[in-house]
Motif scaffolding. Sequence first.
Motif, PDB file in Angstrom:
ATOM      1  N   LEU A  33       0.893  -1.113  -0.201  1.00 47.21           N
ATOM      2  CA  LEU A  33      -0.065   0.076  -0.029  1.00 47.21           C
ATOM      3  C   LEU A  33       0.698   1.167   0.077  1.00 47.21           C
ATOM      4  N   VAL A  34       1.836   1.174   0.785  1.00 44.83           N
ATOM      5  CA  VAL A  34       2.909   2.280   0.753  1.00 44.83           C
ATOM      6  C   VAL A  34       3.525   2.740  -0.474  1.00 44.83           C
ATOM      7  N   LEU A  35       3.971   1.473  -1.118  1.00 42.16           N
ATOM      8  CA  LEU A  35       4.634   1.622  -2.493  1.00 42.16           C
ATOM      9  C   LEU A  35       3.669   2.240  -3.469  1.00 42.16           C
ATOM     10  N   PHE A  36       2.277   1.736  -3.305  1.00 36.43           N
ATOM     11  CA  PHE A  36       1.357   2.281  -4.550  1.00 36.43           C
ATOM     12  C   PHE A  36       0.822   3.647  -3.925  1.00 36.43           C
ATOM     13  N   GLY A  37       0.828   4.054  -2.606  1.00 38.69           N
ATOM     14  CA  GLY A  37       0.541   5.362  -2.429  1.00 38.69           C
ATOM     15  C   GLY A  37       1.644   6.431  -2.739  1.00 38.69           C
ATOM     16  N   THR A  38       2.935   6.010  -2.592  1.00 40.16           N
ATOM     17  CA  THR A  38       4.176   6.903  -2.909  1.00 40.16           C
ATOM     18  C   THR A  38       3.990   7.080  -4.190  1.00 40.16           C
ATOM     19  N   SER A  39       3.511   6.256  -5.269  1.00 38.47           N
ATOM     20  CA  SER A  39       3.654   6.646  -6.699  1.00 38.47           C
ATOM     21  C   SER A  39       2.774   7.870  -7.100  1.00 38.47           C
ATOM     22  N   PHE A  40       1.881   8.020  -6.079  1.00 39.70           N
ATOM     23  CA  PHE A  40       0.961   9.241  -6.424  1.00 39.70           C
ATOM     24  C   PHE A  40       1.305  10.907  -5.912  1.00 39.70           C
ATOM     25  N   PHE A  41       2.756  10.695  -5.400  1.00 41.41           N
ATOM     26  CA  PHE A  41       3.150  11.652  -4.580  1.00 41.41           C
ATOM     27  C   PHE A  41       4.179  12.248  -5.643  1.00 41.41           C
ATOM     28  N   LYS A  42       4.508  13.771  -5.428  1.00 39.81           N
ATOM     29  CA  LYS A  42       5.489  14.428  -6.017  1.00 39.81           C
ATOM     30  C   LYS A  42       6.995  14.157  -5.321  1.00 39.81           C
ATOM     31  N   ALA A  43       7.795  14.393  -6.156  1.00 40.42           N
ATOM     32  CA  ALA A  43       9.488  14.541  -5.499  1.00 40.42           C
ATOM     33  C   ALA A  43       9.590  15.668  -5.729  1.00 40.42           C
ATOM     34  N   SER A  44      10.722  16.220  -4.707  1.00 40.47           N
ATOM     35  CA  SER A  44      11.280  17.508  -4.762  1.00 40.47           C
ATOM     36  C   SER A  44      12.454  17.491  -4.038  1.00 40.47           C
ATOM     37  N   ALA A  45      13.683  17.945  -4.773  1.00 41.15           N
ATOM     38  CA  ALA A  45      14.796  17.947  -4.116  1.00 41.15           C
ATOM     39  C   ALA A  45      15.305  16.524  -3.323  1.00 41.15           C
ATOM     40  N   GLY A  46      14.873  15.571  -4.066  1.00 43.74           N
ATOM     41  CA  GLY A  46      15.187  14.070  -3.230  1.00 43.74           C
ATOM     42  C   GLY A  46      14.221  13.728  -2.397  1.00 43.74           C
ATOM     43  N   LEU A  47      13.294  14.571  -1.973  1.00 48.43           N
ATOM     44  CA  LEU A  47      12.445  14.302  -0.752  1.00 48.43           C
ATOM     45  C   LEU A  47      10.820  14.186  -1.315  1.00 48.43           C
ATOM     46  N   VAL A  48      10.117  13.390  -0.778  1.00 50.27           N
ATOM     47  CA  VAL A  48       8.867  13.217  -0.994  1.00 50.27           C
ATOM     48  C   VAL A  48       7.928  14.321  -0.607  1.00 50.27           C
ATOM     49  N   THR A  49       7.072  14.829  -1.227  1.00 55.58           N
ATOM     50  CA  THR A  49       6.337  16.006  -0.927  1.00 55.58           C
ATOM     51  C   THR A  49       4.880  15.441  -0.635  1.00 55.58           C
ATOM     52  N   ASP A  50       4.092  16.102  -0.040  1.00 53.40           N
ATOM     53  CA  ASP A  50       2.625  15.908   0.205  1.00 53.40           C
ATOM     54  C   ASP A  50       1.775  16.080  -0.790  1.00 53.40           C
ATOM     55  N   GLU A  51       2.296  16.592  -2.124  1.00 56.46           N
ATOM     56  CA  GLU A  51       1.276  16.857  -3.137  1.00 56.46           C
ATOM     57  C   GLU A  51       1.127  15.543  -3.932  1.00 56.46           C
ATOM     58  N   VAL A  52      -0.169  15.544  -4.253  1.00 58.13           N
ATOM     59  CA  VAL A  52      -0.838  14.516  -4.824  1.00 58.13           C
ATOM     60  C   VAL A  52      -0.991  14.760  -6.275  1.00 58.13           C
ATOM     61  N   THR A  53      -0.416  13.566  -7.097  1.00 47.91           N
ATOM     62  CA  THR A  53      -0.361  13.885  -8.534  1.00 47.91           C
ATOM     63  C   THR A  53      -0.116  12.457  -9.430  1.00 47.91           C
ATOM     64  N   LEU A  54      -0.679  12.579 -10.575  1.00 50.33           N
ATOM     65  CA  LEU A  54      -0.757  11.565 -11.497  1.00 50.33           C
ATOM     66  C   LEU A  54       0.481  11.760 -12.542  1.00 50.33           C
ATOM     67  N   ARG A  55       1.441  12.695 -12.118  1.00 57.72           N
ATOM     68  CA  ARG A  55       2.502  12.982 -13.139  1.00 57.72           C
ATOM     69  C   ARG A  55       3.567  11.788 -13.469  1.00 57.72           C
ATOM     70  N   ASN A  56       3.523  10.999 -12.080  1.00 54.94           N
ATOM     71  CA  ASN A  56       4.543   9.897 -12.371  1.00 54.94           C
ATOM     72  C   ASN A  56       4.134   8.996 -13.330  1.00 54.94           C
ATOM     73  N   TYR A  57       2.861   8.447 -13.308  1.00 54.00           N
ATOM     74  CA  TYR A  57       2.536   7.476 -14.388  1.00 54.00           C
ATOM     75  C   TYR A  57       2.352   8.092 -15.648  1.00 54.00           C
ATOM     76  N   ALA A  58       2.140   9.404 -15.777  1.00 56.93           N
ATOM     77  CA  ALA A  58       2.128   9.998 -16.866  1.00 56.93           C
ATOM     78  C   ALA A  58       3.477   9.994 -17.598  1.00 56.93           C
ATOM     79  N   ALA A  59       4.550  10.396 -16.725  1.00 61.57           N
ATOM     80  CA  ALA A  59       5.942  10.325 -16.970  1.00 61.57           C
ATOM     81  C   ALA A  59       6.211   8.915 -17.728  1.00 61.57           C
ATOM     82  N   VAL A  60       5.610   7.786 -16.998  1.00 66.17           N
ATOM     83  CA  VAL A  60       6.185   6.526 -17.479  1.00 66.17           C
ATOM     84  C   VAL A  60       5.676   6.249 -18.824  1.00 66.17           C
TER      85      VAL A  60
END
Length: 568
Positions: A33-60
């Motif tokens: 669940l954590v792996l799946f949930g992490t995939s919907f957040f945004k990374a910034s400066a090597g850290l995981v932020t609290d911004e929810v996004t679909l950009r990771n799947y779009a990037a793939v």
Amino acid sequence: MTRSSEKLVKLVSSASPGLIYLWLLALVVAPNLVLFGTSFFKASAGLVTDEVTLRNYAAVFQSRTVLVLVMRTLVTAFVAAALASLVAYPLAFYVSRYMRGMKQVAVMLVVIPLWISLLMRVFAWRVILGENGAINSLLVTLGILSEPSDAFLYTRFAVVLTLAYMAIPYVFVSSFTALERVPESLLEASRDAGANRFQTFRNVVWPLSRQGLAIGFSLAFLLAVGDYVSPSMVGGLNGTMLGMVIASQFGMAGNWPLGAAQAVILMLAVAIILAVIGYLGRSKGIIQAVDSGAGATLKRAATLRGRIGQILLKLAVTLPYLFLYAPLVVTLVFSFNDSRVQTFPLTGFTLQWYRELWTNTALIEAFQRTLFVAVLSTAAGTVIGVAFALILAYRVRAFGNVLQLALAVPVAIPGIVLGISLAIVAQFSGLPQGLPRVIVGHLSFVMPVIMLIVLTRLRALDPSFVEASLDLGATRMKTLLHVLLPMIRSAIIGGAMLGFTLSVDEVIVTLFLTGTEPTLPVYVWNQMRFGFTPSINAIFTLIGLISVAFVLCGLWVINRTNARTLRA
């Protein structure tokens, strides 16, 4: 299920299936669940932020490179599993149906390489396939090549060959088990009805054994998909697979959400392929085990043509064994080679590389950590695995098979995904870095292996033994200690042996969980990445010899245990 059996197991765990649910929540549900949930957040400066996004799947899906790597990974794994099946299934068929006295030896010779270090076997293939390796030296000596070729190492061919080599024992064991369960009476009935050998195989043997082959193929496919050690060592840039890219996102790139999205997509693709394989490989009907595994003796041919055919057949059977043991022999030989360069011909004999091991403090410390992790994870995994097996066998009535499958999920997840998901949970939960994380990570796959082996034995037992003991006035404790545990003791020992070996040899999961205190496989992996030293051959040789001795001692203990049980 009898009331007496239920009362017996209450002694084992008063928490009933609650422990199983807690384990599932902590080491199966939460990581995924954590792996799946992490995939919907945004990374910034090597850290995981609290911004929810679909950009990771779009990037793939928008990256042609990633999509090509996904397809390359799946195709490479599928081809490697197919090649392993083409070698392992015919070998399993021959050993099962045409060998008697040497059957156990033939099976053990295929299984033993599983107990040898993964890194050792992969590294040996790098030596064999290199420009100055065994293949090039042989071809140049025979005059087939005028100079060494670079067409063998650091290619997709090298990756497929190495992955297929790793998978052969798994496919063999699964296929052999299924073939052993085909009753000889069905084969005799087919022959009595006038069917020839091919017709008997097509209409009787194949339908009843293809599910075993499908299981072995699935295991081989999973191993290949989740392995990025082999592609890194023998594939180079030409053999890059998605696992290497995912690992980089959790390493140098520092983009955990993108890596998580790539891992989720890989898991979904693997799940679909495995579902199709399972559907195509399913078998209908029930095999009765009354006369299964009887086997048949290969009749001595009366004609010259028949004798020649038998000789050719036996030569063909020996080829897989030569293939399995060639890398191990090469490593052994080079561990005594008086040269820092891995080339043929050998320059001389030396024990220098073995002497260097005793002065390598970092290596000795890594070895001690490996033993510490393996002993703790195996001990805890054995206690928990036996308890869970007893609960599933005697206490859980509804959804028992579902719980069993859920507990086995970490075994079925590609290693790269399992390591990443556990690393994310460990990071978010604040679990101390280093050995505590490694031990928990190893427990996630050691415990299910032990549990499944013990559970299989428990479900094959006659419940009347336990009932008779209780009816005769024995307490539940005495029944557990003197009746039930002796009957499953060999399964417990065998499961613990396998769990210990898996822990000692684990590389992929450990890489994501270890910190500045590497285990021996991680230490060797780092040494091989940043520079070769001939002492690595000596390390691998010692590990291999210790592993084989460990297996033989374990088998001796199991055989003595079974003999005592039968005499009792």
